[in-house]
Design an enzyme around this catalytic site. Sequence first.
Site, short mmCIF file in Angstrom:
data_model
loop_
_atom_site.label_atom_id
_atom_site.label_comp_id
_atom_site.label_asym_id
_atom_site.label_seq_id
_atom_site.Cartn_x
_atom_site.Cartn_y
_atom_site.Cartn_z
N LEU A 57 2.85 5.67 -7.81
CA LEU A 57 1.66 5.06 -7.31
C LEU A 57 1.42 6.69 -6.69
CD1 LEU A 57 4.09 2.57 -5.21
CD2 LEU A 57 2.05 1.91 -7.05
N ASP A 58 -0.33 6.25 -5.94
CA ASP A 58 -0.78 7.17 -5.68
C ASP A 58 -0.33 7.54 -4.35
OD1 ASP A 58 -2.97 6.12 -3.57
OD2 ASP A 58 -3.75 5.32 -5.03
N LYS A 59 -0.42 8.87 -3.87
CA LYS A 59 -0.60 8.98 -2.80
C LYS A 59 -0.42 8.44 -1.26
CE LYS A 59 0.16 13.74 0.02
NZ LYS A 59 -0.74 14.60 0.27
N GLU A 60 -1.64 7.54 -1.08
CA GLU A 60 -1.92 5.96 0.00
C GLU A 60 -1.70 5.18 -0.55
OE1 GLU A 60 -2.40 8.13 2.09
OE2 GLU A 60 -2.63 9.96 1.90
N THR A 61 -1.23 4.85 -1.72
CA THR A 61 0.29 3.77 -2.00
C THR A 61 1.23 3.70 -1.47
OG1 THR A 61 -1.86 3.31 -3.05
CG2 THR A 61 -0.28 1.55 -3.63
#
Length: 237
Positions: A101-105
């Site tokens: 999951l990316d940093k903002e998810t």
Amino acid sequence: MRLVKLIANLGYGSRKDIQKAIKNGWVTDRDGTALKADSPTAHEDILFDDEPLDPAPGMVLLLNKPLGYTCSTKDQGRLVYDLLPDRFRMRKPVLSTIGRLDKETSGALLFTDDGTFLHKVISPKSEVPKVYEVTLDRPMTGTEAEIFSSGEMMLEGETKPLKPAQLDVIGKSRARVILNEGRYHQVRRMFAAVGNHVTELARIQIGGLTLGGLAEGDWRLLDESGKASIFDVQTSE
């Protein structure tokens, strides 16, 4: 496997550290009897500093990932491994995320030290659906569900259309999206392709596995039932 190697591979310390722990009587059975390096004791009956050992290789855990954490062991800043016991980084085989999951998810993120299990989850043949809740910058137009489910949607820079994806509207600018593949930043790029922008994104389910009330930043080990639920293709409403 000798006791020293077993405990060291679980990340509790170097072999020298474990030898010292055994010598000091910190490794016991459930009756409190100090074990020796060659003691024939079942994994589940071994205590380290009065606590049961972590699971043997084949461990799978679920983390409710908060925003701002990176799925890496080496990047700068806050890492998802910071939310787990330090010894988990030292396990052999290594404990890896199953996908990212990316940093903002935020949301559901799996870890395992079982390479076969990892590849089964991410294999296109398994068709494990992932469910996301999305908040958008602007209200939807009403055409998104048809476009996403068409099987003809193309993302910028790609030559292969996306598999059909399900979109359920839960508000003027909120939706639930179910994917059966995992391309780079796929949900964000899909909405960008229809002229919108994702402001919040959370993965709430993997296969039939939900967070089940797991608090943000917390994690839990999965039992055999939990592992099996990942491959249950029925997603909750």
